[in-house]
Design a protein around this motif. Structure first.
Motif, PDB file in Angstrom:
ATOM      1  N   ARG A 219       0.827  -1.208   0.000  1.00 46.55           N
ATOM      2  CA  ARG A 219       0.000   0.000   0.000  1.00 46.55           C
ATOM      3  C   ARG A 219       0.860   1.257   0.000  1.00 46.55           C
ATOM      4  O   ARG A 219       0.527   2.255  -0.636  1.00 46.55           O
ATOM      5  CB  ARG A 219      -0.944   0.000   1.200  1.00 46.55           C
ATOM      6  CG  ARG A 219      -2.048  -1.056   1.126  1.00 46.55           C
ATOM      7  CD  ARG A 219      -3.050  -0.875   2.238  1.00 46.55           C
ATOM      8  NE  ARG A 219      -3.752   0.403   2.122  1.00 46.55           N
ATOM      9  CZ  ARG A 219      -4.582   0.867   3.056  1.00 46.55           C
ATOM     10  NH1 ARG A 219      -4.780   0.172   4.182  1.00 46.55           N
ATOM     11  NH2 ARG A 219      -5.192   2.014   2.891  1.00 46.55           N
ATOM     12  N   ARG A 220       1.980   1.214   0.705  1.00 45.90           N
ATOM     13  CA  ARG A 220       2.878   2.377   0.697  1.00 45.90           C
ATOM     14  C   ARG A 220       3.471   2.585  -0.689  1.00 45.90           C
ATOM     15  O   ARG A 220       3.609   3.719  -1.159  1.00 45.90           O
ATOM     16  CB  ARG A 220       3.994   2.196   1.730  1.00 45.90           C
ATOM     17  CG  ARG A 220       3.529   2.235   3.166  1.00 45.90           C
ATOM     18  CD  ARG A 220       4.668   2.603   4.112  1.00 45.90           C
ATOM     19  NE  ARG A 220       5.822   1.740   3.965  1.00 45.90           N
ATOM     20  CZ  ARG A 220       5.988   0.593   4.622  1.00 45.90           C
ATOM     21  NH1 ARG A 220       5.045   0.173   5.465  1.00 45.90           N
ATOM     22  NH2 ARG A 220       7.070  -0.126   4.452  1.00 45.90           N
ATOM     23  N   PHE A 221       3.804   1.479  -1.346  1.00 46.15           N
ATOM     24  CA  PHE A 221       4.337   1.621  -2.696  1.00 46.15           C
ATOM     25  C   PHE A 221       3.270   2.156  -3.643  1.00 46.15           C
ATOM     26  O   PHE A 221       3.542   3.040  -4.466  1.00 46.15           O
ATOM     27  CB  PHE A 221       4.847   0.269  -3.202  1.00 46.15           C
ATOM     28  CG  PHE A 221       5.320   0.308  -4.627  1.00 46.15           C
ATOM     29  CD1 PHE A 221       6.556   0.847  -4.949  1.00 46.15           C
ATOM     30  CD2 PHE A 221       4.518  -0.177  -5.654  1.00 46.15           C
ATOM     31  CE1 PHE A 221       6.991   0.896  -6.267  1.00 46.15           C
ATOM     32  CE2 PHE A 221       4.940  -0.132  -6.971  1.00 46.15           C
ATOM     33  CZ  PHE A 221       6.179   0.403  -7.276  1.00 46.15           C
ATOM     34  N   ARG A 222       2.044   1.641  -3.510  1.00 48.17           N
ATOM     35  CA  ARG A 222       0.964   2.044  -4.422  1.00 48.17           C
ATOM     36  C   ARG A 222       0.567   3.500  -4.226  1.00 48.17           C
ATOM     37  O   ARG A 222       0.345   4.231  -5.200  1.00 48.17           O
ATOM     38  CB  ARG A 222      -0.250   1.123  -4.196  1.00 48.17           C
ATOM     39  CG  ARG A 222      -1.552   1.589  -4.826  1.00 48.17           C
ATOM     40  CD  ARG A 222      -1.473   1.583  -6.339  1.00 48.17           C
ATOM     41  NE  ARG A 222      -2.711   2.045  -6.936  1.00 48.17           N
ATOM     42  CZ  ARG A 222      -3.024   3.316  -7.136  1.00 48.17           C
ATOM     43  NH1 ARG A 222      -2.168   4.266  -6.767  1.00 48.17           N
ATOM     44  NH2 ARG A 222      -4.162   3.660  -7.698  1.00 48.17           N
ATOM     45  N   HIS A 223       0.477   3.952  -2.981  1.00 47.19           N
ATOM     46  CA  HIS A 223      -0.076   5.277  -2.713  1.00 47.19           C
ATOM     47  C   HIS A 223       0.978   6.336  -2.404  1.00 47.19           C
ATOM     48  O   HIS A 223       0.647   7.526  -2.373  1.00 47.19           O
ATOM     49  CB  HIS A 223      -1.068   5.196  -1.545  1.00 47.19           C
ATOM     50  CG  HIS A 223      -2.265   4.338  -1.831  1.00 47.19           C
ATOM     51  ND1 HIS A 223      -3.287   4.741  -2.662  1.00 47.19           N
ATOM     52  CD2 HIS A 223      -2.587   3.080  -1.417  1.00 47.19           C
ATOM     53  CE1 HIS A 223      -4.206   3.783  -2.737  1.00 47.19           C
ATOM     54  NE2 HIS A 223      -3.804   2.760  -2.000  1.00 47.19           N
TER      55      HIS A 223
END
Length: 316
Positions: A219-223
């Motif tokens: 999620r950190r990579f995506r957002h």
């Protein structure tokens, strides 16, 4: 009552004033600047601008290397519409682009993420993964001829360890283009460096805040990371599209300039080369070049139209 009329300023007065405000030193600097840049300017005009304009003229003629050019108008472009080899080469090129560009971006992004990890020997790993990108394409292609060899090639040998019988690769109509696509990932080092720089520009504070909020790695990579990488990914997509239509050297070396087997690797760049330097149809080859130029321009504009608005420039 006396009326005083202000003296009129000539239309070119402003530019004349600007010219007159140049000091002798500035004029000397401008002169010597032209002197020192003139070799580059002359080279650009003679070796780039002139051939481009000549090729545009030749595209409307029957120019060959054997006889003078005769004006055909749109004849070469009309011939392209009914040229099955041209449409086949264009289809092969699009197939190569649609598969190799996303694959190359994915491989480069994966390597960039790995090399962004804080591990021991990080600099050594970065050098190792970047080295293939600086090897000349011809040399790399010659090496990959042995890698793809169906009898004693490295790739089929590794597949044999797992009980898989490797295909004929460059000798197989079904596997020749996939082999070229696999080869295209060999030069992912250039894009890897660009994406690695983009990852290092992501503010660490945003990752820390997302971690506090309970966001996992993905999620950190995506957002967080991916929005900051979007300009780099757009650059990779556009340059990959352009490079795909210019794809020539590897396919020329790996297929000995034939585009085989059965024309499955005959891409547009190779077909242009064949018409110009094997069939000596310079006018026809020039028409192919200009059609490819238009296709690349339209494709690039379409990418910016569809993807450009989704790019995040860090609040700029």
């Amino acid at each position: 009552m006396t009326t005083t009329t202000a003296p009129s300023t000539p239309a070119g007065g402003r530019s004349a004033t600007r010219r007159s405000t140049r000091t002798p030193q500035q004029r000397r600097n401008f002169f010597w600047g032209l002197v020192f840049t003139s070799p580059a300017i002359i080279g650009l005009l003679w070796f780039t601008a002139y051939p481009v304009l000549v090729s545009l003229y030749y595209s409307f003629t029957s120019a060959t290397m054997m006889k003078p050019a005769e004006w055909l108008g749109l004849g070469n472009y009309e011939s392209l519409l009914s040229d099955s080899s041209w449409w086949s080469s264009l289809g092969n090129t699009l197939y190569y682009i649609v598969v190799s560009v996303p694959l190359g971006i994915a491989v480069a992004l994966f390597l960039a993420i790995l090399l962004n990890l804080n591990v021991r020997g990080q600099s050594i790993y970065r050098v190792i993964f970047y080295l293939p990108a600086i090897v000349p394409l011809v040399a790399s292609a010659v090496v990959w001829l042995y890698v793809f060899n169906p009898q004693y090639g490295v790739l089929n040998t590794v597949l044999g360890w797992f009980g898989i019988t490797g295909p004929g690769w460059l000798a197989s109509p079904e596997w020749a283009m996939p082999a070229l696509i696999i080869f295209s990932t060999w030069g992912a080092g250039n894009l890897m460096i660009i994406l690695l720089a983009g990852l290092q520009d992501v503010p660490q504070d945003l990752h820390d805040q997302a971690k506090v909020d309970g966001a996992g790695v993905f999620r950190r990579f995506r957002h967080v990371s991916l929005p900051f990488l979007s300009p780099h990914l757009l650059f990779a997509l556009v340059t990959g599209l352009i490079a795909g239509f210019q794809f020539f050297t590897p396919v020329f070396v790996l297929t000995n300039g034939t585009g085989g087997p059965a024309g499955k690797t005959l891409v547009s760049g190779l077909y242009l080369y064949q018409n110009a330097f094997q069939f000596f149809k310079v006018g026809y080859a020039s028409a192919i070049a200009w059609v490819l130029f238009i296709i690349v321009g339209l494709g690039t504009a379409l990418v910016f139209r569809l993807v450009g608005r989704r790019v995040y420039y860090g609040g700029a």
